[in-house]
Scaffold this motif. Structure first.
Motif, PDB file in Angstrom:
ATOM      1  N   UNK A 105       0.971  -1.603  -0.158  1.00 48.45           N
ATOM      2  CA  UNK A 105      -0.234  -0.026   0.546  1.00 48.45           C
ATOM      3  C   UNK A 105       0.792   1.355   0.213  1.00 48.45           C
ATOM      4  N   UNK A 106       2.125   1.411   0.848  1.00 49.51           N
ATOM      5  CA  UNK A 106       3.374   2.225   0.685  1.00 49.51           C
ATOM      6  C   UNK A 106       3.635   2.369   0.012  1.00 49.51           C
ATOM      7  N   UNK A 107       3.695   1.312  -1.117  1.00 47.07           N
ATOM      8  CA  UNK A 107       4.893   1.441  -2.192  1.00 47.07           C
ATOM      9  C   UNK A 107       3.551   2.100  -3.121  1.00 47.07           C
ATOM     10  N   UNK A 108       2.768   0.960  -3.699  1.00 44.77           N
ATOM     11  CA  UNK A 108       1.688   1.415  -4.826  1.00 44.77           C
ATOM     12  C   UNK A 108       0.527   2.254  -4.734  1.00 44.77           C
ATOM     13  N   UNK A 109       0.355   2.510  -3.741  1.00 44.47           N
ATOM     14  CA  UNK A 109      -1.248   3.874  -3.457  1.00 44.47           C
ATOM     15  C   UNK A 109      -0.849   5.143  -4.253  1.00 44.47           C
ATOM     16  N   UNK A 110       0.252   5.791  -4.143  1.00 41.06           N
ATOM     17  CA  UNK A 110      -0.383   6.720  -5.022  1.00 41.06           C
ATOM     18  C   UNK A 110       0.137   6.552  -6.628  1.00 41.06           C
ATOM     19  N   UNK A 111       0.270   5.493  -6.717  1.00 32.84           N
ATOM     20  CA  UNK A 111       0.543   4.707  -8.101  1.00 32.84           C
ATOM     21  C   UNK A 111      -1.097   4.031  -8.535  1.00 32.84           C
TER      22      UNK A 111
END
Length: 688
Positions: A105-111
């Protein structure tokens, strides 16, 4: 599009959609990084899809000779529902990623937010800006001198049915709707083969192949001084000098700021190597290991990947025990078991590190006779060794500690420490008169988890198949009989990968559920919705095949690609099924509507598929450089799945639709009332 004007009108959707996405990112205080920029890059191939469908339909109506305004409005009305629902399904697929917990979630949330906003912006542009530009810039047959609109219309309709693509596709769809069982049998065989092939996929957490760094760790015996460690590090640096593929390196001797503010001493060295552009990390690592193997008496040296800033790539086993003896025995057992696993290498344990320490135990009777407590002895030793900070003063604007010492040199050996004078109420007394002073070996650090003594055994997977290495380690642990009072627990990259796969599996399930609800609302039919959802597993045929061909591991990025693939499959199928339903409402039979819909939607489906493939091709080839650890596996999955899903959309969807709707139509006809035949008029009798 076969037209420069049409191409430019369609291409306008790309910068406009990305600009709107950038404005939203700025408003939400997101930064531009490899994840948000990766989302924008992936969105490039998708934001143009809606515009292609809208503009292709506008061109078709203009080719019929319709009035420009009427043609634009009619064409947009025909596909508005399809492009809206298809975009919403893509958004429904990506949006759950923003709510995934943990590192994923931390990595791909903004994605996911980036892709979602770009897709919604593309829908807005395709239904507003593109029709307006088409009205202004596209020509109709009446605009050209000497062109008969009616003859032009006939030529356009003939081309729609007898163009080069249509001539190739017509026999395929005609065979498919006639031999439905054969087509379904082939599809089932492909699905079974895909399931079998999936068992041979490598699995990983986050692919490190695109990272241009390597790391080296060097550990000398505990208690080694900085000067000795520095000399050993210089020998390793000499091996790094002139190594092909290494642009620069950084060396750090010792560490500070460790657990509870402590350090791990000056016996450890870490190296970070930055590779040159285009260097083969595996080849550089192999050459490096050969050079380092020739260095003797320089401690334990191991080489690993850079980690990419997203955690290490090692498999960790946490060993818990109630006491030090049991912990040591259990750790030795785990270390020995992992050393025999061929899928991992560089098995290390932090329990093996020990350093000479001074043990001072107060002698009860003697200490009590002088009125000494443990705290008093500690204070006296601190005063003798490092002095005591009594206050702080400010001189010339700077603060300084005021340290009060004994004035004597700090004890340099065990004998000098025993002779340290401790002040008591009865007068000064030597330390060894009131305490037992010995030199013992003790652990460098001690870790507790939930109150239990804990040690960590670390192993590095061989190759990039983290899943196979984790399974082998877990199997080795299952064969062990843990000492009483101890337990084992898998951690490190294996734990991260398991958690990430679980979270993304849940996101895929939620995405499919959201897509189901959207499709039911659009088509108002559970049967047709199930037809679309049944096609989703068949889209994985190409994804799995291309992962195997390219040797790409199934990791977090590849699972994100599978999520994206779900949206693409449903998007193309919606566009096709929506037109088929429109033809049926006009009175066509099921088979006629399926064939006509397939012929009319062939070009836009192929164009949208090719647009996405070519947009992802640079990422699949690794041109994106440092961001390849995310974008390359994702692009490989989507390209492979898009090829198979396009075929499935044009073949399997018509077959399933014909099979279900034909039976439904037959049941409806059987329920219609049958009119009684009129009574026959009797023939007149012959006269005579």
């Amino acid at each position: 599009m076969r037209s420069a004007r049409s191409t430019l009108v369609t291409a306008v959707s790309i910068p406009l959609s990305l600009l709107i996405a950038l404005i939203v990112l700025w408003a939400q205080d997101y930064s531009l990084n490899i994840l948000t920029l990766g989302g924008l890059t992936i969105a490039v191939g998708r934001v143009v899809d809606d515009s292609i469908v809208v503009l292709e339909n506008i061109k078709r109506h203009l080719g019929y000779g319709e009035d420009r305004r009427h043609a634009v409005i009619t064409a947009v009305r025909e596909v508005a529902s399809a492009v809206t629902s298809s975009t919403l399904t893509t958004v429904a697929v990506f949006l759950p990623i923003a709510f995934v917990s943990g590192m994923v979630g931390e990595l791909f949330g903004s994605f996911s937010i980036t892709v979602t906003v770009a897709m919604l912006a593309s829908l807005l542009v395709s239904l507003t800006v593109v029709p307006a530009l088409a009205y202004w810039f596209l020509k109709t047959p009446g605009d050209a001198a000497g062109v008969d609109p009616e003859s032009y219309r006939q030529r356009v309709e003939a081309e729609e049915r007898q163009g080069r693509l249509q001539r190739l596709y017509l026999p395929v769809i005609a065979f498919s709707v006639r031999r439905r069982k054969t087509v379904l049998g082939i599809a089932a065989a492909l699905l079974a083969a895909t399931v079998a092939m999936a068992g041979g996929l490598k699995t990983s957490f986050i692919d490190q192949s695109g990272e241009g760094t390597l790391s080296i760790s060097q550990t000398l015996p505990a208690g080694t001084g900085l000067a000795t460690t520095d000399k050993a590090a210089q020998r390793v640096e000499a091996a790094l000098t002139g190594l092909d593929g290494v642009a620069s390196y950084q060396v750090r001797i010792g560490s500070t700021g460790g657990l509870f503010g402590g350090g791990s001493g000056g016996n450890s060295v870490s190296y970070t190597l930055n590779l040159t552009d285009g260097a083969d990390a595996a080849a550089v690592e192999s050459s490096l290991e050969t050079r380092l193997a020739a260095i003797k008496d320089a401690g334990e040296i191991s080489v690993g990947g850079g980690g990419g800033g997203f955690g290490g790539s090692g498999i960790e086993v946490s060993v818990h025990a109630d006491d030090d003896a049991t912990l040591k025995a259990a750790t030795a057992q785990v270390t020995e078991a992992l050393a025999g696993v061929t899928e991992v290498t560089d098995v290390t344990s932090d329990l093996s590190e020990s350093a000479p320490q001074i043990s001072i135990v107060a002698t009860g009777e003697a200490a009590a006779r002088y009125g000494l407590t443990d705290q008093a002895i500690v204070g006296a030793l601190r005063q003798a060794v490092q002095g005591a900070t009594v206050t702080r003063v400010t001189l010339d604007g700077a603060q300084h500690d005021v340290v009060v010492g004994t004035g004597a040199d700090a004890p340099a050996d065990l004998a000098a420490l025993k002779a340290v004078t401790v002040m008591t109420q009865a007068g000064p007394v030597r330390l060894d008169k009131v305490a037992t002073v010995t030199e013992v070996d003790g652990p460098v650090q001690r870790t507790r988890v939930d109150g239990d003594r804990t040690n960590t055994v670390t192993a590095t997977p061989v190759g990039d198949d983290t899943g196979a290495a984790s399974s082998a380690v877990r199997a080795a642990l299952d064969r062990l009989t843990a000492p009483a009072g101890s337990s084992y627990e898998m951690g490190g990259v294996a734990s991260q990968q398991s958690e990430a796969f679980t979270q993304l599996g849940l996101a895929i399930a939620v995405a499919i559920a959201l897509v189901f609800l959207i499709l039911v609302a659009v088509f108002r039919s559970i049967r047709q919705t199930l037809i679309l959802l049944v096609s989703i597993p068949f889209a994985f045929v190409g994804a799995v095949a291309l992962l195997l061909v390219t040797g790409t591991a199934l990791g977090v990025a590849a699972l994100i690609g599978i999520l994206m693939l779900i949206g693409i499959v449903v998007t193309n199928a919606i566009v096709l099924m929506d037109l088929i339903n429109q033809y049926r409402e006009r009175g066509m039979t099921v088979t006629e509507a399926v064939v006509e819909g397939g012929l009319r939607r062939l070009r836009p489906i192929l164009m949208t598929a090719l647009a996405t493939v070519f947009a992802l091709l640079p990422m699949a080839l690794g041109i994106t450089g440092a961001g390849g650890f995310i974008s390359q596996p994702l692009a490989v999955v989507v390209i492979g799945g898009l090829v198979s899903s396009t075929v499935l959309t044009l073949v399997l969807i018509p077959v399933l639709y014909t099979m279900i709707e034909s039976r439904r139509e037959a049941r409806r006809l059987r329920r219609l009332p049958v009119e009684a035949p009129a009574p026959a008029t009797p023939e007149p009798l012959p006269v005579g």
